[in-house]
Design a protein around this motif. Sequence first.
Motif, short mmCIF file in Angstrom:
data_model
loop_
_atom_site.label_atom_id
_atom_site.label_comp_id
_atom_site.label_asym_id
_atom_site.label_seq_id
_atom_site.Cartn_x
_atom_site.Cartn_y
_atom_site.Cartn_z
N GLY A 433 12.49 -22.89 7.88
CA GLY A 433 11.29 -23.70 8.10
C GLY A 433 11.10 -24.68 6.96
O GLY A 433 12.01 -24.91 6.16
N ASN A 434 9.91 -25.26 6.89
CA ASN A 434 9.62 -26.24 5.83
C ASN A 434 8.40 -25.82 5.02
O ASN A 434 7.70 -26.66 4.45
CB ASN A 434 9.37 -27.62 6.44
N ASP A 435 8.14 -24.50 4.98
CA ASP A 435 6.87 -24.01 4.43
C ASP A 435 7.04 -23.20 3.14
O ASP A 435 6.21 -22.34 2.84
CB ASP A 435 6.16 -23.16 5.47
N ALA A 436 8.08 -23.47 2.37
CA ALA A 436 8.28 -22.71 1.14
C ALA A 436 7.07 -22.86 0.22
O ALA A 436 6.52 -23.95 0.05
CB ALA A 436 9.54 -23.19 0.42
N LEU A 437 6.66 -21.75 -0.37
CA LEU A 437 5.54 -21.77 -1.29
C LEU A 437 5.99 -22.24 -2.68
O LEU A 437 7.04 -21.80 -3.16
CB LEU A 437 4.93 -20.37 -1.41
N PRO A 438 5.24 -23.12 -3.33
CA PRO A 438 5.64 -23.59 -4.66
C PRO A 438 5.30 -22.56 -5.74
O PRO A 438 4.65 -21.55 -5.47
CB PRO A 438 4.79 -24.86 -4.84
N TRP A 439 5.73 -22.83 -6.95
CA TRP A 439 5.40 -22.03 -8.13
C TRP A 439 6.04 -20.65 -8.11
O TRP A 439 5.65 -19.78 -8.89
CB TRP A 439 3.89 -21.90 -8.32
N ARG A 440 7.02 -20.43 -7.25
CA ARG A 440 7.70 -19.13 -7.21
C ARG A 440 9.05 -19.21 -7.91
O ARG A 440 9.68 -20.26 -7.95
CB ARG A 440 7.95 -18.70 -5.77
N GLY A 441 9.49 -18.07 -8.43
CA GLY A 441 10.83 -18.01 -9.00
C GLY A 441 11.90 -18.17 -7.94
O GLY A 441 13.03 -18.55 -8.25
N ALA A 442 11.56 -17.87 -6.68
CA ALA A 442 12.45 -18.10 -5.54
C ALA A 442 11.67 -18.89 -4.50
O ALA A 442 10.75 -18.35 -3.87
CB ALA A 442 12.96 -16.79 -4.95
N GLU A 443 11.99 -20.16 -4.36
CA GLU A 443 11.28 -21.05 -3.44
C GLU A 443 12.05 -21.08 -2.12
O GLU A 443 13.00 -21.83 -1.95
CB GLU A 443 11.19 -22.44 -4.06
N VAL A 444 11.61 -20.23 -1.19
CA VAL A 444 12.33 -20.00 0.07
C VAL A 444 11.36 -20.13 1.23
O VAL A 444 10.31 -19.48 1.25
CB VAL A 444 12.98 -18.60 0.07
N PRO A 445 11.67 -20.94 2.25
CA PRO A 445 10.79 -21.07 3.42
C PRO A 445 10.97 -19.91 4.39
O PRO A 445 11.82 -19.04 4.20
CB PRO A 445 11.27 -22.38 4.05
N SER A 446 10.16 -19.89 5.43
CA SER A 446 10.35 -18.91 6.50
C SER A 446 11.76 -19.05 7.06
O SER A 446 12.29 -20.16 7.19
CB SER A 446 9.33 -19.14 7.62
N LEU A 447 12.37 -17.90 7.41
CA LEU A 447 13.77 -17.89 7.85
C LEU A 447 13.89 -17.13 9.17
O LEU A 447 13.46 -15.97 9.26
CB LEU A 447 14.66 -17.24 6.80
N LEU A 448 14.48 -17.78 10.16
CA LEU A 448 14.71 -17.13 11.45
C LEU A 448 16.14 -16.60 11.50
O LEU A 448 17.09 -17.32 11.21
CB LEU A 448 14.50 -18.15 12.58
N VAL A 449 16.27 -15.31 11.84
CA VAL A 449 17.57 -14.63 11.94
C VAL A 449 17.78 -14.18 13.37
O VAL A 449 16.89 -13.57 13.98
CB VAL A 449 17.63 -13.41 10.99
N GLU A 450 18.92 -14.46 13.91
CA GLU A 450 19.21 -14.11 15.30
C GLU A 450 19.82 -12.71 15.42
O GLU A 450 20.55 -12.26 14.53
CB GLU A 450 20.21 -15.11 15.91
N GLY A 451 19.49 -12.02 16.52
CA GLY A 451 20.23 -10.84 16.95
C GLY A 451 20.17 -9.61 16.07
O GLY A 451 21.15 -8.89 15.98
N MET A 452 19.05 -9.34 15.42
CA MET A 452 18.93 -8.11 14.66
C MET A 452 18.41 -6.99 15.55
O MET A 452 17.88 -7.23 16.65
CB MET A 452 17.99 -8.30 13.47
N THR A 453 18.54 -5.77 15.08
CA THR A 453 18.06 -4.62 15.82
C THR A 453 16.68 -4.23 15.34
O THR A 453 16.46 -4.07 14.14
CB THR A 453 19.01 -3.43 15.68
#
Length: 457
Positions: A433-453
């Motif tokens: 996604g495009n919604d990564a939160l600032p000021w974090r040690g890991a700046e990571v947006p929402s992530l969609l993963v396919e086909g998990m159980t």
Amino acid sequence: MSSEQTSREHSAQLRDLAEALVAAAKRAGADQADALTMRGQSVSIDVRGGGLEHADRAEGVEIGLRVLIGGRQACVSASDHSHDSIAEMAARAVAMAREAPVDDYLGLADPGQLASQRDAVALQICDDRPDPAPDQLQDAALRAEAAALQAAGISQVESANASFSRRHLWLAASNGFSGGYSRTTHAISTVAITGEGLGMERDYAAESRVWADDLPQPEEIGRLAAERTLARAGSRKPPTGAFPILYDRRVAASLIGHLLSAVNGGSVARGASWLRKAMGEPVLPVGMDLIEDPLRPRYPSSRPFDAEGLATRQRSIVADGVLQGWTLDLATGRKLGMDSTASAARGMASAPSPTNSNVILTSADGGADDLIAEMGTGLVVTSMLGASINGTTGDYSRGAAGFWVQNGRIAYPVNECTIAGNLRDMLMTLRAGNDALPWRGAEVPSLLVEGMTVAGA
């Protein structure tokens, strides 16, 4: 005395202690030595029911020494920094090192490898204003609690906290390095509860910043905790099956954290990484980059040099989906025939090991709502607990809670489920996604993963 003058005095004291430790180690018979000294002070205030619940204040100086003798090393630490204590530490460390196993990859950096920048002024990682008083912290916590309680449906606030810490550290070594810097942290958090008995649900909001000016208002944090908690009312188990899973931005960094662990030189050198043979291979989708930048001003894990005195720098861990390199300190770099990436970190009583500082994952154009719409049916994960991760194979299983999605829309909150897959496969299906939160040690947006159980009802 101004805070700037106090900071200079503390730095001078820590420098003198670190250099005295190194000198004592050399006199005791060490071939090489480095020392880390730290002065820390912190205040933490918890409130509940409109009054003070708990107050904690800590202050002290800690010293740590590492000695190396013929490929052997030992680390010791103490809170007593008297002349006699320093001499005893050095003698004890040398005696311990002589009994340690030999590791020919151990050793300090060559003088030519050392960072020329010996402070962190340019990084602005220390708030130069006076420390907040305890009553200021209590007021902030009370404001956060009151904001959460104003939301209809919130039965109580389990805790509301405001805290502050200031740390000064200094690193000195027998190779000629001597440098240090200070770091501050301001934080506010709130945990809210809705419902009673078996129908009780809770959630939280928390923010921390280097500078108080960058911290959200306490009311924002309290309201967000309440909003998240109320959204969890009526949670139930989801169905079991294979579904797409959206890692909300609150937890998405944990997924990238598993990748970072797998490319850590310590794991790779031991042969205990599921990416140990993946150098130069795709590990993320095409177009996705993972950057490390320890030099971001005002960010929580920025630092001018690492725990071995090497200059930190921006680097690509993954570029266009392809793995570019391991995260290395001097020892793991030597084991793998590579240069250190200036990634060493250490504690007072521990040897250096590789770690990451400020990682940023590529964001995409769409937001989390767009990813939810694409899911059709699946799970949005907002919190996780417990973990079963096989570091060698990448097999992954975690407890999770969040929201069930039907027809591209959130249908109801869920809890008590397990999600599982294989990290290598999961990461290759990512959509960001495009919604990564600032000021974090890991700046990571929402992530969609396919086909998990998903294992639920």
